[in-house]
Design a protein around this motif. Sequence first.
Motif, PDB file in Angstrom:
ATOM      1  N   SER A   1      33.663  26.401 -34.181  1.00 44.64           N
ATOM      2  CA  SER A   1      34.988  26.537 -34.166  1.00 44.64           C
ATOM      3  C   SER A   1      35.261  25.835 -35.636  1.00 44.64           C
ATOM      4  O   SER A   1      34.762  24.890 -36.128  1.00 44.64           O
ATOM      5  CB  SER A   1      35.795  25.717 -33.182  1.00 44.64           C
ATOM      6  OG  SER A   1      35.641  26.485 -32.015  1.00 44.64           O
ATOM      7  N   THR A   2      36.343  26.634 -36.248  1.00 44.48           N
ATOM      8  CA  THR A   2      36.742  26.126 -37.787  1.00 44.48           C
ATOM      9  C   THR A   2      38.364  26.109 -37.683  1.00 44.48           C
ATOM     10  O   THR A   2      38.874  26.992 -37.172  1.00 44.48           O
ATOM     11  CB  THR A   2      36.408  27.056 -38.880  1.00 44.48           C
ATOM     12  OG1 THR A   2      34.998  27.058 -38.951  1.00 44.48           O
ATOM     13  CG2 THR A   2      36.774  26.814 -40.257  1.00 44.48           C
ATOM     14  N   ARG A   3      38.882  25.274 -38.386  1.00 45.60           N
ATOM     15  CA  ARG A   3      40.456  25.147 -38.511  1.00 45.60           C
ATOM     16  C   ARG A   3      40.825  24.628 -39.941  1.00 45.60           C
ATOM     17  O   ARG A   3      40.150  24.026 -40.563  1.00 45.60           O
ATOM     18  CB  ARG A   3      41.014  23.932 -37.510  1.00 45.60           C
ATOM     19  CG  ARG A   3      42.404  23.975 -37.547  1.00 45.60           C
ATOM     20  CD  ARG A   3      43.133  22.915 -36.528  1.00 45.60           C
ATOM     21  NE  ARG A   3      44.307  22.836 -36.460  1.00 45.60           N
ATOM     22  CZ  ARG A   3      45.156  22.172 -37.175  1.00 45.60           C
ATOM     23  NH1 ARG A   3      44.530  21.358 -38.160  1.00 45.60           N
ATOM     24  NH2 ARG A   3      46.442  22.309 -37.204  1.00 45.60           N
ATOM     25  N   ARG A   4      41.702  25.513 -40.561  1.00 44.01           N
ATOM     26  CA  ARG A   4      42.365  25.179 -41.621  1.00 44.01           C
ATOM     27  C   ARG A   4      43.908  24.633 -41.440  1.00 44.01           C
ATOM     28  O   ARG A   4      44.407  25.539 -40.808  1.00 44.01           O
ATOM     29  CB  ARG A   4      42.332  26.146 -42.507  1.00 44.01           C
ATOM     30  CG  ARG A   4      40.791  26.784 -43.105  1.00 44.01           C
ATOM     31  CD  ARG A   4      40.208  25.561 -43.979  1.00 44.01           C
ATOM     32  NE  ARG A   4      38.987  26.086 -44.451  1.00 44.01           N
ATOM     33  CZ  ARG A   4      37.822  25.769 -43.926  1.00 44.01           C
ATOM     34  NH1 ARG A   4      37.910  24.951 -42.636  1.00 44.01           N
ATOM     35  NH2 ARG A   4      36.690  26.049 -44.056  1.00 44.01           N
TER      36      ARG A   4
ATOM     37  N   GLU B   1      35.629  30.530 -33.000  1.00 43.58           N
ATOM     38  CA  GLU B   1      37.038  30.499 -33.043  1.00 43.58           C
ATOM     39  C   GLU B   1      37.396  30.010 -34.672  1.00 43.58           C
ATOM     40  O   GLU B   1      36.956  28.947 -34.940  1.00 43.58           O
ATOM     41  CB  GLU B   1      37.651  29.827 -31.975  1.00 43.58           C
ATOM     42  CG  GLU B   1      39.127  29.720 -32.029  1.00 43.58           C
ATOM     43  CD  GLU B   1      39.735  29.038 -30.829  1.00 43.58           C
ATOM     44  OE1 GLU B   1      39.820  29.394 -29.922  1.00 43.58           O
ATOM     45  OE2 GLU B   1      40.375  28.175 -31.275  1.00 43.58           O
TER      46      GLU B   1
ATOM     47  N   THR C   1      40.938  29.041 -36.757  1.00 39.94           N
ATOM     48  CA  THR C   1      42.236  28.868 -36.785  1.00 39.94           C
ATOM     49  C   THR C   1      43.093  28.795 -37.982  1.00 39.94           C
ATOM     50  O   THR C   1      42.293  27.881 -38.722  1.00 39.94           O
ATOM     51  CB  THR C   1      42.735  27.770 -35.696  1.00 39.94           C
ATOM     52  OG1 THR C   1      42.396  27.942 -34.409  1.00 39.94           O
ATOM     53  CG2 THR C   1      44.308  27.374 -35.702  1.00 39.94           C
TER      54      THR C   1
ATOM     55  N   ASP D   1      46.341  27.593 -39.868  1.00 39.13           N
ATOM     56  CA  ASP D   1      47.547  27.016 -39.655  1.00 39.13           C
ATOM     57  C   ASP D   1      48.332  26.772 -40.887  1.00 39.13           C
ATOM     58  O   ASP D   1      48.063  26.209 -41.691  1.00 39.13           O
ATOM     59  CB  ASP D   1      47.463  25.829 -39.084  1.00 39.13           C
ATOM     60  CG  ASP D   1      48.837  25.030 -38.481  1.00 39.13           C
ATOM     61  OD1 ASP D   1      49.851  25.368 -38.783  1.00 39.13           O
ATOM     62  OD2 ASP D   1      48.842  23.943 -37.853  1.00 39.13           O
TER      63      ASP D   1
ATOM     64  N   GLY E   1      46.788  24.995 -30.926  1.00 35.94           N
ATOM     65  CA  GLY E   1      46.215  24.987 -32.572  1.00 35.94           C
ATOM     66  C   GLY E   1      46.653  23.652 -33.344  1.00 35.94           C
ATOM     67  O   GLY E   1      46.092  23.679 -34.266  1.00 35.94           O
ATOM     68  N   ARG E   2      47.079  22.726 -32.752  1.00 34.13           N
ATOM     69  CA  ARG E   2      47.618  21.583 -33.487  1.00 34.13           C
ATOM     70  C   ARG E   2      46.817  20.231 -33.066  1.00 34.13           C
ATOM     71  O   ARG E   2      46.734  19.905 -31.845  1.00 34.13           O
ATOM     72  CB  ARG E   2      49.059  21.356 -33.278  1.00 34.13           C
ATOM     73  CG  ARG E   2      49.923  22.450 -33.676  1.00 34.13           C
ATOM     74  CD  ARG E   2      50.338  22.393 -35.079  1.00 34.13           C
ATOM     75  NE  ARG E   2      50.870  21.456 -35.505  1.00 34.13           N
ATOM     76  CZ  ARG E   2      51.085  21.234 -36.977  1.00 34.13           C
ATOM     77  NH1 ARG E   2      50.291  22.316 -37.787  1.00 34.13           N
ATOM     78  NH2 ARG E   2      51.486  20.385 -37.539  1.00 34.13           N
TER      79      ARG E   2
ATOM     80  N   THR F   1      42.652  16.615 -38.964  1.00 37.39           N
ATOM     81  CA  THR F   1      42.122  17.830 -39.590  1.00 37.39           C
ATOM     82  C   THR F   1      40.491  18.027 -39.005  1.00 37.39           C
ATOM     83  O   THR F   1      39.844  17.042 -38.830  1.00 37.39           O
ATOM     84  CB  THR F   1      42.155  18.200 -40.910  1.00 37.39           C
ATOM     85  OG1 THR F   1      41.532  16.927 -41.667  1.00 37.39           O
ATOM     86  CG2 THR F   1      43.463  18.195 -41.604  1.00 37.39           C
TER      87      THR F   1
END
Length: 198
Positions: A88-91, A109, A111, A113, A192-193, A197
């Motif tokens: 999973s990766t989130r920006r 996944e 995300t 943001d 998603g929050r 980070t």
Amino acid sequence: MAAEIVRTGGSPEVRASHVDRDRTVDVLRVAAGDGRLTLAELDERLEAALSARTLGELAVLTEDLPGPAGGTPDGADRVVRIRQEGASTRRGDGWVVPRRLEIRSAWGEVTLDFTDAVITHDTLDIDLDLRAGALKLLTRPGVVVDTDGLVMNHSALKARRPADAPVLLRVRITGEVTYGQLSVRSPRKGFGRRSATA
């Protein structure tokens, strides 16, 4: 910025144009995204930049910050690539939105943001190859997502109608989704929050 004024033959007393103010705003937003400015400092300097009358007033706002190479905010022009499998990766939280983003994800996944993202261009082109996973876009007023160029194979697309607002960023997604899901929505508590980070 002061050195730039001298190189271009300008003077601190010369009246600032809309382009001059926009350039300063870009530098300030990128600096905040890099953690060089707090949100309070960013708000204060943005207000001063938008009301500045001369080049000298603008120069003061960025004299303690690194200038963008070639006049372009650091990281905003390059192609950013996300490649993952089973992860999973989130920006989010002040990430600098590039002009182009390539996503290659399988069994994972991603995300993106945009709630507090640093937006320095009016478009973001996403080249997507998503297999058996999900891409989640958390938008804000002014961020419009275009999926007309996306091929969906046994996949789901969930998108809410964006709020009426002047377009700040147009996200154009092309590519292919196979056995996956793409969702576009405004953020809400628990979606998603995260407190930190990823």
